[in-house]
Write a protein that holds these residues in place. Structure first.
Motif, PDB file in Angstrom:
ATOM      1  N   MET A  87       0.851  -1.189   0.000  1.00 47.53           N
ATOM      2  CA  MET A  87       0.000   0.000   0.000  1.00 47.53           C
ATOM      3  C   MET A  87       0.888   1.242   0.000  1.00 47.53           C
ATOM      4  SD  MET A  87      -2.984   1.113   2.700  1.00 47.53           S
ATOM      5  CE  MET A  87      -3.565  -0.546   2.777  1.00 47.53           C
ATOM      6  N   LYS A  88       0.502   2.190  -0.805  1.00 49.56           N
ATOM      7  CA  LYS A  88       1.263   3.428  -0.946  1.00 49.56           C
ATOM      8  C   LYS A  88       1.053   4.330   0.265  1.00 49.56           C
ATOM      9  CE  LYS A  88       1.561   7.231  -4.270  1.00 49.56           C
ATOM     10  NZ  LYS A  88       0.825   8.322  -3.688  1.00 49.56           N
ATOM     11  N   LYS A  89       2.131   4.953   0.703  1.00 50.01           N
ATOM     12  CA  LYS A  89       2.024   5.933   1.786  1.00 50.01           C
ATOM     13  C   LYS A  89       1.869   7.309   1.168  1.00 50.01           C
ATOM     14  CE  LYS A  89       4.493   3.714   5.507  1.00 50.01           C
ATOM     15  NZ  LYS A  89       5.650   3.705   6.368  1.00 50.01           N
ATOM     16  N   VAL A  90       0.931   8.060   1.696  1.00 48.89           N
ATOM     17  CA  VAL A  90       0.696   9.422   1.232  1.00 48.89           C
ATOM     18  C   VAL A  90       1.373  10.366   2.229  1.00 48.89           C
ATOM     19  CG1 VAL A  90      -1.071  11.138   0.665  1.00 48.89           C
ATOM     20  CG2 VAL A  90      -1.528   8.710   0.269  1.00 48.89           C
ATOM     21  N   GLU A  91       2.302  11.182   1.729  1.00 53.07           N
ATOM     22  CA  GLU A  91       2.993  12.146   2.595  1.00 53.07           C
ATOM     23  C   GLU A  91       2.227  13.453   2.577  1.00 53.07           C
ATOM     24  OE1 GLU A  91       6.925  12.222   0.849  1.00 53.07           O
ATOM     25  OE2 GLU A  91       7.653  11.022   2.530  1.00 53.07           O
ATOM     26  N   VAL A  92       1.875  13.929   3.774  1.00 59.71           N
ATOM     27  CA  VAL A  92       1.040  15.114   3.901  1.00 59.71           C
ATOM     28  C   VAL A  92       1.717  16.142   4.807  1.00 59.71           C
ATOM     29  CG1 VAL A  92      -1.240  15.962   4.611  1.00 59.71           C
ATOM     30  CG2 VAL A  92      -1.026  13.667   3.632  1.00 59.71           C
ATOM     31  N   ALA A  93       1.780  17.378   4.323  1.00 60.37           N
ATOM     32  CA  ALA A  93       2.273  18.503   5.136  1.00 60.37           C
ATOM     33  C   ALA A  93       1.059  19.114   5.827  1.00 60.37           C
ATOM     34  CB  ALA A  93       2.954  19.536   4.246  1.00 60.37           C
ATOM     35  N   VAL A  94       1.132  19.236   7.162  1.00 62.45           N
ATOM     36  CA  VAL A  94      -0.005  19.728   7.938  1.00 62.45           C
ATOM     37  C   VAL A  94       0.407  20.982   8.697  1.00 62.45           C
ATOM     38  CG1 VAL A  94      -1.620  19.183   9.808  1.00 62.45           C
ATOM     39  CG2 VAL A  94      -0.916  17.380   8.207  1.00 62.45           C
ATOM     40  N   GLY A  95      -0.423  22.029   8.602  1.00 57.25           N
ATOM     41  CA  GLY A  95      -0.138  23.280   9.301  1.00 57.25           C
ATOM     42  C   GLY A  95      -1.085  23.517  10.462  1.00 57.25           C
ATOM     43  N   VAL A  96      -0.515  23.661  11.653  1.00 62.59           N
ATOM     44  CA  VAL A  96      -1.297  24.049  12.825  1.00 62.59           C
ATOM     45  C   VAL A  96      -1.130  25.564  12.925  1.00 62.59           C
ATOM     46  CG1 VAL A  96      -1.556  23.819  15.327  1.00 62.59           C
ATOM     47  CG2 VAL A  96      -0.953  21.810  13.932  1.00 62.59           C
ATOM     48  N   ILE A  97      -2.100  26.290  12.367  1.00 66.45           N
ATOM     49  CA  ILE A  97      -2.024  27.751  12.303  1.00 66.45           C
ATOM     50  C   ILE A  97      -2.495  28.296  13.647  1.00 66.45           C
ATOM     51  CG2 ILE A  97      -2.822  29.813  11.093  1.00 66.45           C
ATOM     52  CD1 ILE A  97      -3.474  27.865   8.701  1.00 66.45           C
ATOM     53  N   ARG A  98      -1.575  28.953  14.350  1.00 67.30           N
ATOM     54  CA  ARG A  98      -1.863  29.366  15.726  1.00 67.30           C
ATOM     55  C   ARG A  98      -1.774  30.879  15.888  1.00 67.30           C
ATOM     56  NH1 ARG A  98       0.796  27.072  21.331  1.00 67.30           N
ATOM     57  NH2 ARG A  98      -0.225  28.596  22.648  1.00 67.30           N
ATOM     58  N   ARG A  99      -2.753  31.417  16.592  1.00 71.68           N
ATOM     59  CA  ARG A  99      -2.741  32.830  16.994  1.00 71.68           C
ATOM     60  C   ARG A  99      -3.153  32.828  18.465  1.00 71.68           C
ATOM     61  NH1 ARG A  99      -6.638  35.955  13.667  1.00 71.68           N
ATOM     62  NH2 ARG A  99      -4.968  36.262  12.160  1.00 71.68           N
ATOM     63  N   ASN A 100      -2.229  33.219  19.336  1.00 66.32           N
ATOM     64  CA  ASN A 100      -2.463  33.156  20.788  1.00 66.32           C
ATOM     65  C   ASN A 100      -2.843  31.722  21.161  1.00 66.32           C
ATOM     66  OD1 ASN A 100      -1.891  35.950  20.987  1.00 66.32           O
ATOM     67  ND2 ASN A 100      -3.963  36.400  20.305  1.00 66.32           N
ATOM     68  N   ASN A 101      -3.984  31.522  21.809  1.00 71.12           N
ATOM     69  CA  ASN A 101      -4.373  30.155  22.167  1.00 71.12           C
ATOM     70  C   ASN A 101      -5.474  29.629  21.255  1.00 71.12           C
ATOM     71  OD1 ASN A 101      -2.585  29.174  24.020  1.00 71.12           O
ATOM     72  ND2 ASN A 101      -3.651  30.017  25.781  1.00 71.12           N
ATOM     73  N   GLN A 102      -5.495  30.126  20.020  1.00 66.88           N
ATOM     74  CA  GLN A 102      -6.480  29.636  19.064  1.00 66.88           C
ATOM     75  C   GLN A 102      -5.795  29.013  17.857  1.00 66.88           C
ATOM     76  OE1 GLN A 102      -9.274  32.933  18.314  1.00 66.88           O
ATOM     77  NE2 GLN A 102     -10.653  31.735  19.602  1.00 66.88           N
ATOM     78  N   ILE A 103      -6.473  28.037  17.273  1.00 66.60           N
ATOM     79  CA  ILE A 103      -5.977  27.311  16.101  1.00 66.60           C
ATOM     80  C   ILE A 103      -7.021  27.440  14.997  1.00 66.60           C
ATOM     81  CG2 ILE A 103      -5.280  25.047  15.205  1.00 66.60           C
ATOM     82  CD1 ILE A 103      -3.417  25.997  17.441  1.00 66.60           C
ATOM     83  N   PHE A 104      -6.556  27.656  13.761  1.00 66.04           N
ATOM     84  CA  PHE A 104      -7.470  27.733  12.622  1.00 66.04           C
ATOM     85  C   PHE A 104      -7.649  26.333  12.049  1.00 66.04           C
ATOM     86  CE2 PHE A 104      -8.723  28.464   8.213  1.00 66.04           C
ATOM     87  CZ  PHE A 104      -9.785  29.344   8.406  1.00 66.04           C
ATOM     88  N   ILE A 105      -8.905  25.875  11.972  1.00 67.86           N
ATOM     89  CA  ILE A 105      -9.207  24.553  11.410  1.00 67.86           C
ATOM     90  C   ILE A 105     -10.203  24.709  10.265  1.00 67.86           C
ATOM     91  CG2 ILE A 105      -8.684  23.284  13.532  1.00 67.86           C
ATOM     92  CD1 ILE A 105     -11.703  23.138  14.117  1.00 67.86           C
ATOM     93  N   THR A 106     -10.241  23.697   9.401  1.00 68.15           N
ATOM     94  CA  THR A 106     -11.176  23.710   8.272  1.00 68.15           C
ATOM     95  C   THR A 106     -11.944  22.393   8.248  1.00 68.15           C
ATOM     96  OG1 THR A 106      -9.413  22.893   6.810  1.00 68.15           O
ATOM     97  CG2 THR A 106      -9.800  25.274   6.832  1.00 68.15           C
TER      98      THR A 106
END
Length: 130
Positions: free
Chosen positions: A1-20
């Motif tokens: 099985m192929k491995k998918v390489e994914v770059a993940v960004g935890v976008i942080r401002r103070n104690n908040q994170i932007f999620i989608t």
């Protein structure tokens, strides 16, 4: 099985994170996630994250700090998530591809439904604010 390489960004401002929220028609659709995407063959993980965050949430990153690397097997696909904290960026993140986006307090992340592989990221973030 192929491995998918994914770059993940935890976008942080103070104690908040932007999620989608993932579109319903995609793998793990309807769940919330940290923005990012697949690394292309000619890119480093740094380059992939800069490109993906520009395309997905419309920000320019000015630095990223490694958080952790997660390998997860969903049964139908294996992913390797290279997770980085992004605190230096310009622009205001928003769903550029029509997806919902939200700033969420780190302490409230566990109230949202994420793909299984993302749960380790949330645990790590919660540890850092305790």
């Amino acid at each position: 099985m192929k491995k998918v390489e994914v770059a993940v960004g935890v976008i942080r401002r103070n104690n908040q994170i932007f999620i989608t929220k993932r579109p319903q028609n995609l793998h793990q659709g309807g769940k919330w996630e940290f923005p990012g995407g697949k690394r292309e063959a000619d890119e480093s993980m740094d380059q992939a994250l800069v490109r993906e965050l520009r395309e997905e949430v419309g920000i320019e990153t000015h630095g990223q700090l490694p958080l952790l690397v997660i390998e997860h097997d969903y049964g139908d696909k294996q992913v390797v998530l290279d997770v980085r904290i992004v605190e230096q960026f310009s622009g205001e993140p928003h769903g550029q591809e029509g997806q919902l986006g939200a700033w969420v307090a780190i302490s409230a992340l566990s109230d949202y439904e994420f793909p299984e592989a993302n749960k380790v990221i949330i645990e790590k973030l919660l540890e850092r604010i305790r």
